[in-house]
Write a protein that holds these residues in place. Structure first.
Motif, PDB file in Angstrom:
ATOM      1  N   ILE A 137      40.427  21.272  59.268  1.00  0.00           N
ATOM      2  CA  ILE A 137      39.940  22.509  59.892  1.00  0.00           C
ATOM      3  C   ILE A 137      41.040  23.564  59.883  1.00  0.00           C
ATOM      4  O   ILE A 137      40.818  24.726  59.564  1.00  0.00           O
ATOM      5  N   LYS A 138      42.276  23.127  60.201  1.00  0.00           N
ATOM      6  CA  LYS A 138      43.403  24.063  60.225  1.00  0.00           C
ATOM      7  C   LYS A 138      43.582  24.709  58.855  1.00  0.00           C
ATOM      8  O   LYS A 138      43.761  25.922  58.727  1.00  0.00           O
ATOM      9  N   SER A 139      43.544  23.896  57.800  1.00  0.00           N
ATOM     10  CA  SER A 139      43.731  24.432  56.447  1.00  0.00           C
ATOM     11  C   SER A 139      42.626  25.428  56.111  1.00  0.00           C
ATOM     12  O   SER A 139      42.890  26.503  55.558  1.00  0.00           O
ATOM     13  N   LEU A 140      41.390  25.070  56.454  1.00  0.00           N
ATOM     14  CA  LEU A 140      40.276  25.974  56.140  1.00  0.00           C
ATOM     15  C   LEU A 140      40.420  27.285  56.916  1.00  0.00           C
ATOM     16  O   LEU A 140      40.144  28.366  56.396  1.00  0.00           O
ATOM     17  N   ARG A 141      40.873  27.168  58.172  1.00  0.00           N
ATOM     18  CA  ARG A 141      41.048  28.379  58.994  1.00  0.00           C
ATOM     19  C   ARG A 141      42.125  29.264  58.396  1.00  0.00           C
ATOM     20  O   ARG A 141      41.984  30.482  58.324  1.00  0.00           O
ATOM     21  N   ARG A 142      43.239  28.607  57.978  1.00  0.00           N
ATOM     22  CA  ARG A 142      44.384  29.374  57.460  1.00  0.00           C
ATOM     23  C   ARG A 142      44.043  30.120  56.181  1.00  0.00           C
ATOM     24  O   ARG A 142      44.689  31.079  55.823  1.00  0.00           O
ATOM     25  N   SER A 143      43.019  29.657  55.470  1.00  0.00           N
ATOM     26  CA  SER A 143      42.713  30.287  54.186  1.00  0.00           C
ATOM     27  C   SER A 143      42.097  31.673  54.388  1.00  0.00           C
ATOM     28  O   SER A 143      41.843  32.388  53.406  1.00  0.00           O
ATOM     29  N   GLY A 144      41.850  32.020  55.655  1.00  0.00           N
ATOM     30  CA  GLY A 144      41.382  33.377  55.970  1.00  0.00           C
ATOM     31  C   GLY A 144      40.053  33.706  55.311  1.00  0.00           C
ATOM     32  O   GLY A 144      39.878  34.811  54.794  1.00  0.00           O
ATOM     33  N   GLY A 145      39.133  32.770  55.281  1.00  0.00           N
ATOM     34  CA  GLY A 145      37.790  33.051  54.763  1.00  0.00           C
ATOM     35  C   GLY A 145      37.673  32.881  53.251  1.00  0.00           C
ATOM     36  O   GLY A 145      36.608  33.146  52.688  1.00  0.00           O
ATOM     37  N   ARG A 146      38.782  32.466  52.587  1.00  0.00           N
ATOM     38  CA  ARG A 146      38.688  32.223  51.130  1.00  0.00           C
ATOM     39  C   ARG A 146      38.304  30.763  50.893  1.00  0.00           C
ATOM     40  O   ARG A 146      38.513  29.900  51.736  1.00  0.00           O
ATOM     41  N   PHE A 147      37.727  30.497  49.721  1.00  0.00           N
ATOM     42  CA  PHE A 147      37.388  29.114  49.367  1.00  0.00           C
ATOM     43  C   PHE A 147      38.667  28.333  49.065  1.00  0.00           C
ATOM     44  O   PHE A 147      39.618  28.887  48.510  1.00  0.00           O
ATOM     45  N   LEU A 148      38.682  27.054  49.434  1.00  0.00           N
ATOM     46  CA  LEU A 148      39.782  26.161  49.043  1.00  0.00           C
ATOM     47  C   LEU A 148      39.168  25.036  48.226  1.00  0.00           C
ATOM     48  O   LEU A 148      38.177  24.425  48.668  1.00  0.00           O
ATOM     49  N   SER A 149      39.740  24.768  47.073  1.00  0.00           N
ATOM     50  CA  SER A 149      39.129  23.732  46.232  1.00  0.00           C
ATOM     51  C   SER A 149      39.359  22.344  46.837  1.00  0.00           C
ATOM     52  O   SER A 149      40.342  22.119  47.571  1.00  0.00           O
ATOM     53  N   GLY A 150      38.439  21.435  46.491  1.00  0.00           N
ATOM     54  CA  GLY A 150      38.554  20.059  46.985  1.00  0.00           C
ATOM     55  C   GLY A 150      39.871  19.437  46.563  1.00  0.00           C
ATOM     56  O   GLY A 150      40.523  18.749  47.362  1.00  0.00           O
ATOM     57  N   SER A 151      40.315  19.717  45.315  1.00  0.00           N
ATOM     58  CA  SER A 151      41.554  19.062  44.866  1.00  0.00           C
ATOM     59  C   SER A 151      42.766  19.639  45.585  1.00  0.00           C
ATOM     60  O   SER A 151      43.710  18.917  45.913  1.00  0.00           O
ATOM     61  N   ARG A 152      42.716  20.932  45.885  1.00  0.00           N
ATOM     62  CA  ARG A 152      43.853  21.512  46.621  1.00  0.00           C
ATOM     63  C   ARG A 152      43.941  20.927  48.036  1.00  0.00           C
ATOM     64  O   ARG A 152      45.022  20.573  48.507  1.00  0.00           O
ATOM     65  N   LEU A 153      42.780  20.838  48.694  1.00  0.00           N
ATOM     66  CA  LEU A 153      42.773  20.249  50.042  1.00  0.00           C
ATOM     67  C   LEU A 153      43.253  18.803  49.986  1.00  0.00           C
ATOM     68  O   LEU A 153      44.015  18.351  50.849  1.00  0.00           O
ATOM     69  N   ALA A 154      42.787  18.079  48.953  1.00  0.00           N
ATOM     70  CA  ALA A 154      43.175  16.673  48.817  1.00  0.00           C
ATOM     71  C   ALA A 154      44.692  16.564  48.671  1.00  0.00           C
ATOM     72  O   ALA A 154      45.340  15.732  49.319  1.00  0.00           O
ATOM     73  N   ARG A 155      45.272  17.462  47.850  1.00  0.00           N
ATOM     74  CA  ARG A 155      46.730  17.444  47.646  1.00  0.00           C
ATOM     75  C   ARG A 155      47.455  17.754  48.958  1.00  0.00           C
ATOM     76  O   ARG A 155      48.373  17.063  49.372  1.00  0.00           O
ATOM     77  N   THR A 156      47.007  18.822  49.637  1.00  0.00           N
ATOM     78  CA  THR A 156      47.675  19.243  50.881  1.00  0.00           C
ATOM     79  C   THR A 156      47.645  18.136  51.933  1.00  0.00           C
ATOM     80  O   THR A 156      48.623  17.914  52.646  1.00  0.00           O
ATOM     81  N   LEU A 157      46.502  17.462  52.039  1.00  0.00           N
ATOM     82  CA  LEU A 157      46.368  16.479  53.123  1.00  0.00           C
ATOM     83  C   LEU A 157      46.707  15.055  52.687  1.00  0.00           C
ATOM     84  O   LEU A 157      46.644  14.130  53.488  1.00  0.00           O
ATOM     85  N   GLY A 158      47.047  14.885  51.423  1.00  0.00           N
ATOM     86  CA  GLY A 158      47.398  13.548  50.937  1.00  0.00           C
ATOM     87  C   GLY A 158      46.202  12.608  50.948  1.00  0.00           C
ATOM     88  O   GLY A 158      46.340  11.429  51.302  1.00  0.00           O
ATOM     89  N   LEU A 159      45.023  13.132  50.603  1.00  0.00           N
ATOM     90  CA  LEU A 159      43.809  12.310  50.588  1.00  0.00           C
ATOM     91  C   LEU A 159      43.140  12.426  49.223  1.00  0.00           C
ATOM     92  O   LEU A 159      43.509  13.294  48.427  1.00  0.00           O
ATOM     93  N   THR A 160      42.129  11.607  48.981  1.00  0.00           N
ATOM     94  CA  THR A 160      41.361  11.755  47.741  1.00  0.00           C
ATOM     95  C   THR A 160      40.292  12.828  47.953  1.00  0.00           C
ATOM     96  O   THR A 160      39.957  13.169  49.096  1.00  0.00           O
ATOM     97  N   ARG A 161      39.731  13.338  46.843  1.00  0.00           N
ATOM     98  CA  ARG A 161      38.664  14.344  46.964  1.00  0.00           C
ATOM     99  C   ARG A 161      37.444  13.746  47.649  1.00  0.00           C
ATOM    100  O   ARG A 161      36.751  14.420  48.413  1.00  0.00           O
ATOM    101  N   ALA A 162      37.207  12.466  47.399  1.00  0.00           N
ATOM    102  CA  ALA A 162      36.052  11.807  48.036  1.00  0.00           C
ATOM    103  C   ALA A 162      36.250  11.762  49.554  1.00  0.00           C
ATOM    104  O   ALA A 162      35.303  11.982  50.328  1.00  0.00           O
ATOM    105  N   ALA A 163      37.505  11.521  49.963  1.00  0.00           N
ATOM    106  CA  ALA A 163      37.781  11.467  51.413  1.00  0.00           C
ATOM    107  C   ALA A 163      37.579  12.848  52.044  1.00  0.00           C
ATOM    108  O   ALA A 163      37.072  12.977  53.157  1.00  0.00           O
ATOM    109  N   ILE A 164      37.984  13.891  51.307  1.00  0.00           N
ATOM    110  CA  ILE A 164      37.782  15.261  51.820  1.00  0.00           C
ATOM    111  C   ILE A 164      36.285  15.508  51.995  1.00  0.00           C
ATOM    112  O   ILE A 164      35.829  15.998  53.037  1.00  0.00           O
ATOM    113  N   HIS A 165      35.526  15.114  51.004  1.00  0.00           N
ATOM    114  CA  HIS A 165      34.072  15.335  51.046  1.00  0.00           C
ATOM    115  C   HIS A 165      33.471  14.627  52.273  1.00  0.00           C
ATOM    116  O   HIS A 165      32.649  15.204  52.995  1.00  0.00           O
TER     117      HIS A 165
END
Ligand code: BTN
Length: 324
Positions: A15-43
């Motif tokens: 949620i913090k990452s999505l909030r920080r993006s200031g209303g822009r889209f964040l790709s699943g792979s970028r979120l996965a990299r930032t949080l150290g998770l797989t894309r499936a886990a993000i989903h």
């Protein structure tokens, strides 16, 4: 540090990452990299957050964007000494009952018990208090160093601070209806139930139970007409914002009350009063009296000018007789 692999911590970081993006889209792979998770886990976590009321838009091409957050209550935005510890449940029978038994067991001053919904909410005079989702239902434990006779004035001050907060945050003309209701126009928006345990000369604890119709539809079958703030304002409002503002304002007034008592609030209370100058009927434990409301005295008692002179009422249920 919160580990993104622990589920709750990971949800918060997402949620913090999505909030920080200031209303822009964040790709699943970028979120996965930032949080150290797989894309499936993000989903999977996005799905869970949607279930908790977050509106998250997701597209294959662009990724995820936070559209709206649910109106959750959290202590993170409470500043000052009141509202901690904070205990919040989705459903309770009554926050008041919970707070009283916790006060009895020694929980500290400032403890706040809130519920999104109550199944057996209690109002003044043994009435039921309808408490559906969308409203603010909470009880605050206080341990004021006051003689018991001075404690009830705190509920008047609590109502005054609610009237002020509603005016400031919504622009609605909220007024206090003696002793501790908050009305908008000719309808009730909030009420306070005060209960305490004391001995002669000393209060052990006092619980302020507050109910504010915020985003819920105001209950129709009440002894008085009711309104919710959202209905009056014509838009949904943040319960969190309102509660944080009230806690901050009330904490300051509480300190002041402990030093100086009700007299320093008398003018402000009268300025925000719905009753002043109006013809009213008051049902007290001693009988029913009628007259014109003439303000409150230094102790917060209602002054009523009737056929037999000026009366001071310490308790009672007031109804407006219509007209001025
Ligand atoms: C009134 O009758 O005006 C007082 C209503 C107080 C309702 C609040 S909601 C939170 C707390 N829990 C309860 O059961 N009652 C109070």
């Amino acid at each position: 540090m919160i580990s993104p692999r622990s589920s709750a911590g990971g949800d918060d970081l997402l949620i913090k990452s999505l909030r920080r993006s200031g209303g822009r889209f964040l790709s699943g792979s970028r979120l996965a990299r930032t949080l150290g998770l797989t894309r499936a886990a993000i989903h999977k976590r996005v799905k869970k957050l949607r279930g908790r009321g977050y509106r998250i838009l997701g597209t294959n091409r662009l990724g995820y964007r936070l559209e709206a957050s649910p109106d959750l209550l959290s202590a993170a935005r409470f500043s000052g000494p009141l509202g901690r510890p904070f205990r919040h449940d989705a459903v309770l029978s009554s926050t008041q009952e919970e707070a009283k038994s916790r006060a009895q067991r020694g929980e500290p001053e400032g403890t706040l018990i809130a519920a999104d919904r109550q199944t057996a909410g209690r109002g003044r005079m043994g009435r039921r208090w309808e408490s559906p989702s969308g409203g603010l239902w909470y009880s605050l434990i206080l341990r004021p160093a006051l003689p018991p006779g001075q404690a009830p004035g705190l509920a008047l001050v609590a109502a005054l601070e609610w009237a002020r907060v509603i005016r400031r945050k919504t622009g609605l003309l909220a007024q206090v209806k003696w002793p501790n209701d908050v009305w908008i126009g000719d309808r009730k928006a909030a009420g306070i139930l005060t209960e305490m345990s004391s001995e002669i000369g000393r209060v052990h604890w006092l619980v302020l139970g507050v109910g504010v119709n915020v985003n819920n539809a105001a209950p129709a079958k009440l002894s008085v007409p009711a309104v919710s703030l959202a209905e009056a304002a014509g838009k949904p409002l943040s319960r969190q914002d309102l509660l944080a503002a009230w806690l901050k304002a009330f904490a300051r007034s509480y300190r002041r009350y402990l030093r100086a008592g009700f007299p320093v609030f008398r003018r402000a209370y009268e300025k925000h009063s719905l009753l002043r100058g109006r013809r009213v009927r008051c049902v007290t434990s001693q009988g029913t009296v009628e007259g014109r409301a003439a303000g409150v005295d230094e102790g917060g008692n209602l002054l009523l000018r009737g056929p037999h002179g000026l009366l001071r009422l310490a308790e009672g249920e007031v109804t407006l007789k219509g007209g001025f």
